[in-house]
Design an enzyme around this catalytic site. Structure first.
Site, PDB file in Angstrom:
ATOM      1  CG  HIS A   1      -6.830   4.747   7.903  1.00 59.21           C
ATOM      2  ND1 HIS A   1      -7.637   3.797   8.736  1.00 59.21           N
ATOM      3  CD2 HIS A   1      -6.002   4.069   7.278  1.00 59.21           C
ATOM      4  CE1 HIS A   1      -7.094   2.642   8.700  1.00 59.21           C
ATOM      5  NE2 HIS A   1      -6.167   2.736   7.919  1.00 59.21           N
TER       6      HIS A   1
ATOM      7  CG  HIS B   1      -0.771   3.402   7.142  1.00 61.40           C
ATOM      8  ND1 HIS B   1      -1.082   3.152   6.040  1.00 61.40           N
ATOM      9  CD2 HIS B   1      -1.859   2.865   8.075  1.00 61.40           C
ATOM     10  CE1 HIS B   1      -2.218   2.375   6.021  1.00 61.40           C
ATOM     11  NE2 HIS B   1      -2.739   2.157   7.222  1.00 61.40           N
TER      12      HIS B   1
ATOM     13  CD  GLU C   1      -6.968   1.999   4.761  1.00 62.91           C
ATOM     14  OE1 GLU C   1      -5.670   1.866   4.475  1.00 62.91           O
ATOM     15  OE2 GLU C   1      -7.446   1.215   5.528  1.00 62.91           O
TER      16      GLU C   1
END
Ligand code: G6D
Length: 350
Positions: free
Chosen positions: A195, A121, A315
């Site tokens: 997210h 991420h 996502e």
């Protein structure tokens, strides 16, 4: 309770100070609404969605995303054993990059690692923890807010200065439309996603009674470290087959392969309040995650005790570790080209 007719509900936008970063930088919260009363609250920290309220047919409102009440909680959440990335915008690269390394133009790029030896991420301080700038906000016919972030060349060791623009729009059909665009000063890799942890029954319950559909028969095979092997798995008649509606799983952390062009990617339905969310995207995959945790260390909104079953993430993105898998869609953004990613979370109250 007075239920206003749509013609009486005006679209609105408000701005409030949400908190101060450790260096004193102000973080602002912006709240938008559409003519149906759908409400979105965004903070400039991580371009994070902290609230998404939906009007139901019976006139009640339900907040369908998890979040925190304070900036301190959002900042602290990144110090948890497995940060939840609550409601955050994720980048420069969403998902994992194996061994935090990839090659680009015959040059070896070594990123900061933050998930064992891998990069997850966007690395140690990804886009989720950056202060974004509000470029534009509209209320009236269209309710939207545009935020920008300029990621310097070399940030988390990614090549190229990346200029990112992100627009959240509330449509009159009760859609949350998310549009990303990005340009770079030199070839780099990009994979952005959103997210939020969704819960159509409100953020105080769990998602186990809500029905999930994922509109595909394929997903990525992954290693024990949740790194794609490069192989695609047929999932028909397996536990991962959500082609027909099934109750949300109590644990999942997998990327599904979206190869049914022009069809929806996934949907979630809550029988208790007849609220449905359908996900559409132009991305090749949707990573579905149930398991986000606050480890009883941080309270959610309204003092909620969040737990691994509190919410489910959709996502939408390119595949994790695409820079290391030639058979995956390329995640390379060439200098002078434009990265675009559009995702719609459409809500219907029956
Ligand atoms: C993503 O796949 C990852 C998870 O492993 C991670 O814990 C989460 O984001 C925060 O869904």
């Amino acid at each position: 309770m007075e239920i206003k007719r749509n013609s009486q509900i005006k679209t609105t936008s408000t701005k409030d100070l949400f908190g101060l970063m450790p260096d004193g930088t102000a973080i602002y919260a912006y709240e938008l609404s559409n003519k149906n009363g759908m409400k979105l609250k965004v903070i400039t920290y991580g371009a994070t969605i902290t609230k998404l309220e939906m009007p139901l047919k019976n006139g009640e409102m339900v907040d369908v995303v998890l979040g925190f009440d304070s900036l301190e909680s959002y900042i602290q959440s990144f110090n948890l054993p497995s940060p939840p990335y609550m409601g955050a915008t994720v980048g420069r690269y969403a998902g994992r990059i194996y061994k935090s390394t990839f090659s680009l133009n015959r040059k070896k790029i070594i990123l900061n690692k933050n998930d064992n030896d891998n990069s997850l991420h966007g690395g140690a301080i990804g886009f989720s923890q950056k202060v974004w700038t509000v470029k534009d906000i509209h209320s009236g016919k269209k309710s939207s807010i545009t935020l920008t972030y300029s990621s310097p060349a070399g940030e988390e060791n990614y090549p190229g200065k990346l200029e990112v623009e992100l627009t959240y729009t509330l449509s009159k059909e009760n859609e949350l439309i998310i549009e990303y665009s990005a340009k770079t000063t030199e070839d780099t890799v990009v994979n952005l996603t959103h997210h939020s942890y969704f819960n159509l029954d409100g953020h105080l319950s769990n998602v186990l009674d809500q029905e999930l559909i994922v509109n595909t028969h394929r997903m990525l095979e992954t290693s024990v470290e949740n790194i794609p092997t490069g192989r695609f798995l047929e999932i028909e008649n397996t536990d991962f087959d959500f082609f027909a509606p099934k109750k949300c799983p109590s644990k999942i952390d997998n990327t599904f392969v979206l190869d049914r062009k022009d069809e929806f990617a996934a949907s979630l339905f809550n029988k208790k309040n007849n609220l449905k969310m359908t996900v559409y995207t132009n991305q090749p995959g949707v990573h579905i995650y149930v398991g986000g945790n606050c480890f009883n260390a941080i309270k959610g909104k309204a003092n909620a005790d969040y737990h691994p079953l509190s919410g489910i993430c959709f996502e939408t993105q390119n595949y994790p570790d695409a820079p290391n898998n030639q058979n995956f869609p390329s995640a390379v953004l060439k200098k002078g080209a434009e990265y675009t990613h559009n995702t719609i979370y459409k809500f219907q109250s029956f």
